[in-house]
Design an enzyme around this catalytic site. Structure first.
Site, PDB file in Angstrom:
ATOM      1  N   HIS A   1     -20.708-100.261 -37.858  1.00  0.00           N
ATOM      2  CA  HIS A   1     -20.331-100.121 -36.457  1.00  0.00           C
ATOM      3  C   HIS A   1     -21.406 -99.362 -35.677  1.00  0.00           C
ATOM      4  O   HIS A   1     -22.107 -98.507 -36.217  1.00  0.00           O
ATOM      5  CB  HIS A   1     -19.009 -99.357 -36.332  1.00  0.00           C
ATOM      6  CG  HIS A   1     -17.806-100.201 -36.620  1.00  0.00           C
ATOM      7  ND1 HIS A   1     -17.365-101.191 -35.767  1.00  0.00           N
ATOM      8  CD2 HIS A   1     -16.940-100.202 -37.670  1.00  0.00           C
ATOM      9  CE1 HIS A   1     -16.285-101.763 -36.273  1.00  0.00           C
ATOM     10  NE2 HIS A   1     -16.008-101.179 -37.428  1.00  0.00           N
TER      11      HIS A   1
ATOM     12  N   ASP B   1     -28.790 -91.648 -32.113  1.00  0.00           N
ATOM     13  CA  ASP B   1     -30.098 -92.295 -32.238  1.00  0.00           C
ATOM     14  C   ASP B   1     -31.221 -91.267 -32.278  1.00  0.00           C
ATOM     15  O   ASP B   1     -32.212 -91.435 -32.988  1.00  0.00           O
ATOM     16  CB  ASP B   1     -30.325 -93.312 -31.109  1.00  0.00           C
ATOM     17  CG  ASP B   1     -30.165 -92.743 -29.708  1.00  0.00           C
ATOM     18  OD1 ASP B   1     -29.873 -91.538 -29.569  1.00  0.00           O
ATOM     19  OD2 ASP B   1     -30.313 -93.518 -28.740  1.00  0.00           O
ATOM     20  N   ASP B   2     -31.042 -90.154 -31.557  1.00  0.00           N
ATOM     21  CA  ASP B   2     -32.055 -89.091 -31.595  1.00  0.00           C
ATOM     22  C   ASP B   2     -32.173 -88.468 -32.986  1.00  0.00           C
ATOM     23  O   ASP B   2     -33.258 -88.004 -33.379  1.00  0.00           O
ATOM     24  CB  ASP B   2     -31.712 -87.997 -30.586  1.00  0.00           C
ATOM     25  CG  ASP B   2     -31.916 -88.456 -29.148  1.00  0.00           C
ATOM     26  OD1 ASP B   2     -32.691 -89.401 -28.933  1.00  0.00           O
ATOM     27  OD2 ASP B   2     -31.286 -87.875 -28.247  1.00  0.00           O
TER      28      ASP B   2
ATOM     29  N   CYS C   1     -23.338-102.904 -33.062  1.00  0.00           N
ATOM     30  CA  CYS C   1     -23.185-103.000 -31.614  1.00  0.00           C
ATOM     31  C   CYS C   1     -23.769-101.773 -30.931  1.00  0.00           C
ATOM     32  O   CYS C   1     -23.692-100.667 -31.432  1.00  0.00           O
ATOM     33  CB  CYS C   1     -21.708-103.089 -31.237  1.00  0.00           C
ATOM     34  SG  CYS C   1     -20.857-104.544 -31.878  1.00  0.00           S
TER      35      CYS C   1
ATOM     36  N   ASP D   1     -25.980 -91.880 -25.296  1.00  0.00           N
ATOM     37  CA  ASP D   1     -26.726 -91.904 -26.548  1.00  0.00           C
ATOM     38  C   ASP D   1     -26.083 -92.925 -27.474  1.00  0.00           C
ATOM     39  O   ASP D   1     -24.876 -92.871 -27.732  1.00  0.00           O
ATOM     40  CB  ASP D   1     -26.678 -90.524 -27.239  1.00  0.00           C
ATOM     41  CG  ASP D   1     -27.872 -89.659 -26.888  1.00  0.00           C
ATOM     42  OD1 ASP D   1     -28.913 -90.215 -26.500  1.00  0.00           O
ATOM     43  OD2 ASP D   1     -27.762 -88.433 -27.017  1.00  0.00           O
TER      44      ASP D   1
END
Length: 282
Positions: free
Chosen positions: A84, A112-113, A135, A100
């Site tokens: 997911h 993601d960071d 997604c 984010d």
């Protein structure tokens, strides 16, 4: 001689105790991880597979840090994730859409960071390829129904019922994203500030990302493979593919429905020689 390491993550569910009762059940993510690991192994990578119950932040960051300690300049890291995807509010002002993106690991959402911070640990000169079959919903999207027209729902998911689409896609339900972020807001905002401060003055990793879809689209699950991974494997054709990463991305994109268009994204300054290589070249 360059060395190649690969990490393949496939999460068919998450720990409901960590997500307020939501288990995020999917079908094909573990198959994606196994199939990508087989591809990597056939091309000379030393591969590691992490499946559902082991897909915790601790285990995955440990695998990435182990890779950072073993790779040398000229080597390559291949990182694949099937599961997911979600989003949380960006509280530091880094994201144009004020969100984010997250990978939904077994025990919590992974920013993601955070992923980029782990990539920065790789020695300079290491090539990084990330393939994400999940997604990433866009800014201002409130539900699957808002993201896709009824015709698109019917075409891609064979249903016009948004609840059934969520079950057939790799989108963490919007209400659950908001619920979990509200519950753990202090943790995520503190983490975002910490990552932002740590990033100041640090080089961006030279990484190439091919994601399953655009930020305002959902990625389809499947019975055997996710739609993106299935077409990637068809394009690869057991190594018969010829061309570089940009050509590879376009070839996959051409096979996908318009409502799920894979995204090519670069960070840092990957060398042209790297981008022009045949994919998965160690």
């Amino acid at each position: 001689m360059p060395n190649g390491l690969s990490i393949h993550i496939g999460l068919n569910s998450v720990d409901p105790a960590k997500y307020d009762g939501w288990d995020g059940q999917l079908n094909a993510c573990e198959n994606d991880a196994r199939d990508m690991a087989a591809l990597a192994r056939a091309n000379g990578f030393d591969e590691k597979v992490i499946l559902t119950p082991d897909g915790t932040v601790e285990n995955i960051t440990a695998a990435l840090r182990d890779a950072a300690g073993r790779l040398t300049a000229g080597g390559i890291l291949l990182f694949t994730y099937s599961g997911h995807g979600g989003q949380v509010d960006d509280t530091t002002g880094d994201e144009p859409d004020k969100l984010d993106e997250t990978l939904v690991f077994y025990d919590r959402m992974f920013l993601d960071d955070e992923l980029y911070a782990e990539f920065r640990r790789m020695p300079e000169g290491v090539r990084i390829v990330a393939l994400l079959d999940c997604c990433h919903s866009g800014s201002g999207i409130e539900s699957v129904q808002d993201m896709l027209t009824p015709e698109a729902l019917e075409s891609q998911f064979k249903t016009k019922d948004p609840a059934k689409v969520e079950a057939a896609s790799r989108l963490m339900p919007m209400f659950k994203q908001q619920e979990v972020f509200a519950r753990d807001r202090e943790f995520y905002t503190g983490l975002q500030r910490e990552l932002k401060n740590a990033r100041d003055g640090v080089r961006e990793p030279d990484a190439l990302l091919i994601a399953a879809c655009q930020d305002n689209q959902v990625a389809s699950d499947g019975d055997v493979n996710g739609l993106f991974t299935a077409h990637l494997l068809k394009v690869w054709d057991d190594g018969q593919f010829r061309g570089g990463y940009r050509t590879f991305h376009r070839a996959i994109q051409r096979r996908m429905p318009a409502i799920q268009s894979p995204n090519l994204y670069l960070t840092g300054a990957p060398a042209t020689s790297f981008l022009d290589q045949k994919p998965f070249t160690v």
